[in-house]
Design a protein around this motif. Sequence first.
Motif, short mmCIF file in Angstrom:
data_model
loop_
_atom_site.label_atom_id
_atom_site.label_comp_id
_atom_site.label_asym_id
_atom_site.label_seq_id
_atom_site.Cartn_x
_atom_site.Cartn_y
_atom_site.Cartn_z
N SER A 28 1.00 -1.19 0.01
CA SER A 28 -0.11 -0.03 0.21
C SER A 28 0.83 1.17 0.14
O SER A 28 1.59 1.46 0.91
CB SER A 28 -0.70 -0.09 1.28
OG SER A 28 -1.70 1.30 1.31
N ASP A 29 0.66 2.08 -1.12
CA ASP A 29 1.44 3.38 -1.16
C ASP A 29 2.75 3.27 -0.88
O ASP A 29 3.40 4.16 -0.11
CB ASP A 29 0.76 4.29 0.05
CG ASP A 29 0.91 5.79 -0.13
OD1 ASP A 29 0.99 5.94 -1.43
OD2 ASP A 29 1.21 6.39 0.64
N GLY A 49 5.92 -8.34 1.55
CA GLY A 49 5.69 -7.84 0.13
C GLY A 49 6.65 -7.61 -0.67
O GLY A 49 6.85 -6.89 -1.63
N LYS A 50 8.06 -7.96 -0.16
CA LYS A 50 9.28 -7.55 -0.65
C LYS A 50 9.50 -8.19 -2.02
O LYS A 50 9.69 -7.52 -3.09
CB LYS A 50 10.41 -8.11 0.26
CG LYS A 50 10.58 -7.44 1.55
CD LYS A 50 11.89 -7.94 2.22
CE LYS A 50 12.04 -9.37 2.56
NZ LYS A 50 11.01 -9.97 3.59
N SER A 51 9.28 -9.53 -2.38
CA SER A 51 9.11 -10.05 -3.48
C SER A 51 8.21 -9.74 -4.35
O SER A 51 8.33 -9.33 -5.61
CB SER A 51 9.14 -11.76 -3.48
OG SER A 51 10.33 -12.01 -2.55
N ALA A 214 5.55 -3.94 8.08
CA ALA A 214 4.69 -5.04 8.05
C ALA A 214 3.42 -5.06 6.99
O ALA A 214 3.11 -3.86 6.65
CB ALA A 214 4.23 -5.40 9.36
N ARG A 215 3.03 -5.88 6.51
CA ARG A 215 1.78 -5.97 5.62
C ARG A 215 0.65 -5.18 6.06
O ARG A 215 0.14 -5.28 7.07
CB ARG A 215 1.49 -7.40 5.14
CG ARG A 215 0.53 -7.55 3.86
CD ARG A 215 0.26 -8.79 3.86
NE ARG A 215 -0.79 -9.32 4.75
CZ ARG A 215 -0.91 -10.78 4.80
NH1 ARG A 215 -0.07 -11.49 4.15
NH2 ARG A 215 -1.76 -11.08 5.71
N PRO A 216 0.25 -4.23 5.38
CA PRO A 216 0.48 -3.85 3.83
C PRO A 216 1.82 -3.32 3.87
O PRO A 216 1.92 -2.10 4.54
CB PRO A 216 -0.62 -3.04 3.44
CG PRO A 216 -1.13 -2.34 4.51
CD PRO A 216 -1.23 -3.66 5.74
#
Length: 263
Positions: A28-29, A49-51, A214-216
């Motif tokens: 996100s953003d 969400g690194k990959s 951390a996610r998002p």
Amino acid sequence: MTSDAKIVLANVGKTFKAAGGGEVVAISDASARIGQGEFVTIVGPSGCGKSTLLYMIGGFVDRTSGTITMDARPIEGPGVERGIVFQEYALFPWLTVQQNILYPLKRRKLSKSQQMDEAARLIDVIGLGGFEHRFPRELSGGMRQRVAIARTLAADPDVLLLDEPFGALDAQTREIMQDELLRVWRATSKTVCLITHDVTEAIYLSQRVLIMSARPGRIIDEVQVNLDRELPREECETSAAFAEQRNAVWLKVRHEALAAGMR
């Protein structure tokens, strides 16, 4: 960070459809700039969400929102100007070392002699002279990953994207491959973006470390790495400057990991 940006991510978001219905917001953003010829590493807690972010830069995953540009042009899909190296070796098992590296060279409109010369040069760069006619099954894990890197370089991409390429290697081979990657980067001046969960690796290799939440996932901070690169590795990694910068990154990642666990 120089204003001469090679890659620009602006307010990038990615939402996936969940298996049982609904949606999962993975990123996100997220915003960042990567300079021409810069070596940047992205770190963050597991599942941040690194990959996914790397695959969006590579054009393999569509973004849900925001923009990603390279040389001020939107990235809308995969392209030969962006080469990617995965954690798994992804070599053609029926081709030799030389043949694997020649495969992308055949698509570059080079003469046969130029292809052979360039393959020989890359084999020398990765230190595998004498192994040209070996098959992947005859090589160690570290050797296979060197071939994967050389094959990616053979396509002559402007940008090299690496998704935890040394994660499956033993500690000794991992250090050798890190040094090989640094040597290749210095020899080619490619723009490099590396994903890793290893903070020590990030500090040792990078000019700058981007930290994801951390996610998002979002890019929440960065650490500019300032080390004496002329020092031998053992002196570099035991220096006060190295410890200070590693700890700065580790504490930020740890904070995000703990925050994720409390959600």
